[in-house]
Design an enzyme around this catalytic site. Structure first.
Site, mmCIF file in Angstrom:
data_model
loop_
_atom_site.group_PDB
_atom_site.id
_atom_site.type_symbol
_atom_site.label_atom_id
_atom_site.label_comp_id
_atom_site.label_asym_id
_atom_site.label_seq_id
_atom_site.Cartn_x
_atom_site.Cartn_y
_atom_site.Cartn_z
ATOM 1 N N ARG A 127 0.818 -1.213 0.000
ATOM 2 C CA ARG A 127 0.000 0.000 0.000
ATOM 3 C C ARG A 127 0.853 1.265 0.000
ATOM 4 O O ARG A 127 0.552 2.231 -0.711
ATOM 5 C CB ARG A 127 -0.955 -0.007 1.191
ATOM 6 C CG ARG A 127 -1.835 1.229 1.348
ATOM 7 C CD ARG A 127 -2.429 1.744 0.040
ATOM 8 N NE ARG A 127 -3.091 0.708 -0.731
ATOM 9 C CZ ARG A 127 -3.358 0.801 -2.028
ATOM 10 N NH1 ARG A 127 -2.980 1.884 -2.706
ATOM 11 N NH2 ARG A 127 -3.967 -0.170 -2.665
ATOM 12 N N LYS A 156 1.747 25.029 -4.889
ATOM 13 C CA LYS A 156 0.515 24.434 -4.351
ATOM 14 C C LYS A 156 0.675 22.918 -4.328
ATOM 15 O O LYS A 156 0.101 22.185 -5.126
ATOM 16 C CB LYS A 156 -0.689 24.869 -5.183
ATOM 17 C CG LYS A 156 -0.942 26.372 -5.111
ATOM 18 C CD LYS A 156 -2.098 26.789 -5.995
ATOM 19 C CE LYS A 156 -2.309 28.298 -5.947
ATOM 20 N NZ LYS A 156 -3.398 28.752 -6.835
ATOM 21 N N LYS A 182 3.719 39.539 -5.203
ATOM 22 C CA LYS A 182 2.296 39.357 -5.476
ATOM 23 C C LYS A 182 1.499 40.548 -4.964
ATOM 24 O O LYS A 182 2.055 41.503 -4.411
ATOM 25 C CB LYS A 182 1.818 38.042 -4.870
ATOM 26 C CG LYS A 182 2.651 36.830 -5.341
ATOM 27 C CD LYS A 182 2.014 35.521 -5.016
ATOM 28 C CE LYS A 182 0.891 35.226 -5.977
ATOM 29 N NZ LYS A 182 0.322 33.866 -5.777
ATOM 30 N N GLU A 214 3.707 39.915 -10.099
ATOM 31 C CA GLU A 214 2.361 39.573 -10.564
ATOM 32 C C GLU A 214 1.603 40.846 -10.921
ATOM 33 O O GLU A 214 1.575 41.798 -10.139
ATOM 34 C CB GLU A 214 1.618 38.822 -9.462
ATOM 35 C CG GLU A 214 0.174 38.496 -9.775
ATOM 36 C CD GLU A 214 -0.538 37.882 -8.584
ATOM 37 O OE1 GLU A 214 -0.398 36.665 -8.387
ATOM 38 O OE2 GLU A 214 -1.201 38.630 -7.832
ATOM 39 N N ASP A 240 -1.799 37.560 -14.406
ATOM 40 C CA ASP A 240 -2.764 36.817 -13.605
ATOM 41 C C ASP A 240 -4.199 37.030 -14.084
ATOM 42 O O ASP A 240 -4.710 38.157 -14.103
ATOM 43 C CB ASP A 240 -2.640 37.243 -12.140
ATOM 44 C CG ASP A 240 -3.453 36.353 -11.211
ATOM 45 O OD1 ASP A 240 -3.434 35.121 -11.388
ATOM 46 O OD2 ASP A 240 -4.113 36.906 -10.309
#
Length: 282
Positions: free
Chosen positions: A103, A138, A170, A200, A221
């Site tokens: 597994r 992410k 950002k 960004e 973006d």
């Protein structure tokens, strides 16, 4: 597509932790009760659906940690495309080891192969364009290096690995700094000469300011196709252009046709379905 293997030191601690999580305090009660200690077995890792393989070395290590006598013969290495029913590898060794590690080995192999498969689908969708598909930060906590490796096995590329290998300014950085130019200038004054700076932007006006301040890359973006095409023309090769937001295998070709250099996709790592792979006795 072949993929450069990861050094085992990068994934061995993860595999050991996963095995310990499964073995708990008493080991494999089922296998130890049913399977004789001297029994041996041969099993096949086989694809149950079409896809791209990634993570074989990690799966193999799971078996070998339980018993070093386990032998894995690879038929379809990482980066290979597989069809339903196709044998990926043969696993031979003590039967208890094969069943105990099964597994954990499959969890890694199916997850990473799923990422490679999904990446390959988007890469194929934009075939013929110069744009490259890249992943983001992410990722599953603790699995970033493995998941980014799987993206490479699927033919994609990697964005920054963490907060420490590139500057990405950002919207919240800009809001706190006061404006784009100030944020860029502070970054340039702080980081080393080898560190790239990306900013960004949401609008063409912001892009104009960023270009005037001097950046290495711009993250465009959630722009429309028309905006992306205008942005690429405005940049004119002065910086790397990266499109992000609302990218799917269906929308990716049109995004790539605008001339951007990169298309970044977070769901390659955080939401890719597994590739169904089984381990069965020969």
């Amino acid at each position: 597509m072949t993929s450069t293997p990861l050094p085992p030191i990068m994934f061995e601690p993860l595999v050991r932790t996963a095995l310990l999580e499964d073995l708990g305090r008493a080991g494999d009660l089922t296998t130890n009760a049913i399977v004789p200690v001297d029994a041996s077995a041969t099993m096949m890792l086989a694809a149950r659906q079409a896809g791209v393989v990634a993570g074989l070395d990690i799966a193999a290590l799971a078996f070998r940690i339980i018993d070093p006598a386990t032998v894995i013969t690879v038929a379809r290495p990482d980066g290979s495309g597989v069809s339903p029913g196709e044998i990926i590898a043969t696993v031979r060794g003590p039967a208890r080891a094969l069943l105990t590690a099964e597994r954990t080995a499959l969890n890694f192999l199916c997850h990473l192969s799923g990422i490679a498969t999904t990446t390959a689908q988007v890469v194929e969708a934009i075939h013929g364009h110069k744009a490259r598909i890249v992943c983001t930060r992410k990722t599953t906590p603790g699995l970033r290096a493995l998941e980014k490796y799987a993206v490479r096995a699927g033919g994609g590329g990697n964005h920054r690995f963490g907060l420490d290998d590139a500057v990405l300014i950002k919207d919240n950085h800009i809001a706190i700094a006061g404006d784009i130019r100030t944020a860029i200038e502070r970054a340039r004054d702080s980081v080393g000469h080898m560190v790239r700076i990306e900013v960004e932007v949401d609008t063409l006006d912001q892009l104009d300011i960023a270009l005037a301040a001097g950046v290495d890359a711009v993250l465009l973006d959630n722009m429309s196709l028309d905006q992306l095409a205008q942005a690429v023309a405005m940049v004119g090769g002065r910086a790397m252009t990266e499109a992000s937001g609302r990218v799917t295998p269906e929308t990716a070709p049109a995004i790539a046709s605008t001339g951007v250099d990169l298309i970044s996709i977070g769901w390659l790592t955080h939401s890719a379905p597994i590739l169904d792979i089984g381990l069965d006795c020969a």
